[in-house]
Design a protein around this motif. Structure first.
Motif, PDB file in Angstrom:
ATOM      1  N   TRP A  27       0.825  -1.199   0.000  1.00  0.00           N
ATOM      2  CA  TRP A  27       0.000   0.000   0.000  1.00  0.00           C
ATOM      3  C   TRP A  27       0.862   1.253   0.000  1.00  0.00           C
ATOM      4  O   TRP A  27       2.024   1.226   0.407  1.00  0.00           O
ATOM      5  CB  TRP A  27      -0.901   0.011   1.244  1.00  0.00           C
ATOM      6  CG  TRP A  27      -1.791  -1.182   1.328  1.00  0.00           C
ATOM      7  CD1 TRP A  27      -1.457  -2.431   1.782  1.00  0.00           C
ATOM      8  CD2 TRP A  27      -3.154  -1.263   0.922  1.00  0.00           C
ATOM      9  NE1 TRP A  27      -2.520  -3.277   1.694  1.00  0.00           N
ATOM     10  CE2 TRP A  27      -3.586  -2.600   1.168  1.00  0.00           C
ATOM     11  CE3 TRP A  27      -4.063  -0.344   0.387  1.00  0.00           C
ATOM     12  CZ2 TRP A  27      -4.876  -3.024   0.881  1.00  0.00           C
ATOM     13  CZ3 TRP A  27      -5.355  -0.766   0.110  1.00  0.00           C
ATOM     14  CH2 TRP A  27      -5.757  -2.086   0.357  1.00  0.00           C
ATOM     15  N   ALA A  79       0.307   5.706   0.780  1.00  0.00           N
ATOM     16  CA  ALA A  79      -0.613   6.747   1.232  1.00  0.00           C
ATOM     17  C   ALA A  79      -0.835   7.749   0.119  1.00  0.00           C
ATOM     18  O   ALA A  79       0.086   8.137  -0.592  1.00  0.00           O
ATOM     19  CB  ALA A  79      -0.044   7.451   2.459  1.00  0.00           C
ATOM     20  N   THR A  80      -2.080   8.164  -0.042  1.00  0.00           N
ATOM     21  CA  THR A  80      -2.435   9.237  -0.950  1.00  0.00           C
ATOM     22  C   THR A  80      -3.210  10.283  -0.173  1.00  0.00           C
ATOM     23  O   THR A  80      -3.535  10.093   0.994  1.00  0.00           O
ATOM     24  CB  THR A  80      -3.295   8.730  -2.122  1.00  0.00           C
ATOM     25  OG1 THR A  80      -4.583   8.325  -1.605  1.00  0.00           O
ATOM     26  CG2 THR A  80      -2.653   7.544  -2.820  1.00  0.00           C
ATOM     27  N   ALA A  92      -6.276  11.056  -0.541  1.00  0.00           N
ATOM     28  CA  ALA A  92      -7.640  10.616  -0.280  1.00  0.00           C
ATOM     29  C   ALA A  92      -7.675   9.436   0.694  1.00  0.00           C
ATOM     30  O   ALA A  92      -8.335   9.482   1.722  1.00  0.00           O
ATOM     31  CB  ALA A  92      -8.319  10.230  -1.595  1.00  0.00           C
ATOM     32  N   ALA A  93      -6.967   8.387   0.377  1.00  0.00           N
ATOM     33  CA  ALA A  93      -6.996   7.168   1.183  1.00  0.00           C
ATOM     34  C   ALA A  93      -5.837   6.287   0.760  1.00  0.00           C
ATOM     35  O   ALA A  93      -5.261   6.483  -0.310  1.00  0.00           O
ATOM     36  CB  ALA A  93      -8.321   6.431   0.972  1.00  0.00           C
ATOM     37  N   PRO A  94      -5.479   5.289   1.581  1.00  0.00           N
ATOM     38  CA  PRO A  94      -4.441   4.356   1.146  1.00  0.00           C
ATOM     39  C   PRO A  94      -4.829   3.671  -0.160  1.00  0.00           C
ATOM     40  O   PRO A  94      -5.998   3.354  -0.396  1.00  0.00           O
ATOM     41  CB  PRO A  94      -4.372   3.352   2.295  1.00  0.00           C
ATOM     42  CG  PRO A  94      -4.856   4.114   3.482  1.00  0.00           C
ATOM     43  CD  PRO A  94      -5.928   5.020   2.962  1.00  0.00           C
ATOM     44  N   ARG A  95      -3.833   3.452  -1.004  1.00  0.00           N
ATOM     45  CA  ARG A  95      -4.053   2.846  -2.309  1.00  0.00           C
ATOM     46  C   ARG A  95      -3.203   1.591  -2.411  1.00  0.00           C
ATOM     47  O   ARG A  95      -2.017   1.608  -2.112  1.00  0.00           O
ATOM     48  CB  ARG A  95      -3.676   3.836  -3.419  1.00  0.00           C
ATOM     49  CG  ARG A  95      -3.691   3.248  -4.825  1.00  0.00           C
ATOM     50  CD  ARG A  95      -3.455   4.338  -5.869  1.00  0.00           C
ATOM     51  NE  ARG A  95      -2.180   5.010  -5.708  1.00  0.00           N
ATOM     52  CZ  ARG A  95      -1.028   4.564  -6.223  1.00  0.00           C
ATOM     53  NH1 ARG A  95      -0.995   3.420  -6.887  1.00  0.00           N
ATOM     54  NH2 ARG A  95       0.096   5.245  -6.063  1.00  0.00           N
TER      55      ARG A  95
END
Length: 264
Positions: free
Chosen positions: A139, A141-142, A144-147
């Motif tokens: 994963w 972090a972005t 918006a949310a983890p990707r």
């Protein structure tokens, strides 16, 4: 038993992420600092006060929260068990760090019986972090949310984009001809350098990274992340180990093709 193992690894990953927070708090304020203290180690590589403080911060937490586990760090060596061993590179890319180039990061891994099962890479100067634990995916972090990460689906060498780290490194390893053959064969070759190249591979932006003259702490965290993203990492000779002093990391699909090309 598998459920208990997954639960334990999740706790280990949560700890590794907290270790990365502590590392960032030490390293980032010293990045590009006018009073940065720099010295030269016996192997002629550089070390800064930030490398030392970052590793001490990580070790201090582990000694309290995982006293039964071993630790192997670049700056202060190995201690304790090798069955469960935290492998730390406090600042991978120290040369970049001391020159004010933001492509450096902290690498934290937990290896169980020599196999990386948890990995975290934090590059605070870029505001980026990547993490993985065995069986739970990789994963990043972005905003918006983890990707979740996935290596590329590139299936031919003609279409591959690769990072070779440096010409000098391949020359010293006696692999200069292999590097030239690689550059002639693939679509694009660049030297992105250090841990960032492996994270580009895990994100699917590169298809191969190869490197020589490595210690376990140079790659352990990357191994956990790349493998969970669907890629493959072995030694340059194809061994499934982090102790061979070389690595070949690929999107998985092209691994055998790269091995064949580089050993032709």
């Amino acid at each position: 038993m598998p459920a208990l193992r997954a639960e334990r690894l999740q706790r280990d990953l949560e700890l590794a992420l907290r270790l990365a927070d502590a590392a960032d708090a030490q390293s980032l304020p010293r990045f590009d600092a006018a009073d940065l203290e720099i010295s030269t180690k016996a192997d002629r590589s550089h070390v800064t006060d930030a490398d030392l403080a970052t590793e001490r911060a990580i070790r201090g937490i582990l000694e309290v929260e995982r006293p039964e586990d071993g630790i192997f760090g670049e700056e202060y060596g190995a201690q304790g068990s090798t069955e469960r061993q935290w492998i730390i590179d406090p600042i991978d890319g120290t040369a970049n760090f001391l020159r004010g180039v933001p492509l450096w990061g902290t690498m934290i891994a937990l290896a169980i019986d020599g196999v990386p099962q948890v990995g975290v890479v934090s590059m605070p100067a870029l505001g980026r972090r990547w993490w993985a634990s065995a069986g739970s995916g990789a994963w990043t972090a972005t905003d918006a949310a983890p990707r979740q990460l996935q290596t590329s689906q590139v299936a031919t060498l003609d279409d591959a984009s690769v990072s070779f780290q440096s010409i000098g490194q391949w020359t010293e390893a006696g692999r200069r001809d292999a590097l030239l053959a690689l550059a002639d064969r693939v679509w694009r070759d660049r030297a992105y350098g250090d841990v960032y190249a492996y994270m580009l591979l895990a994100e699917g932006h590169l298809d191969m990274v190869a490197e020589f003259d490595l210690k376990e702490y140079d790659i352990a965290a990357a191994v956990a992340i790349v493998r969970e993203a669907g890629g493959r990492m072995t030694s340059f000779d194809g061994e499934e180990t982090i102790s061979a002093r070389s690595t070949l990391a690929t999107n998985g699909i092209l691994h055998d093709d790269f091995l064949s090309l580089l050993h032709a």
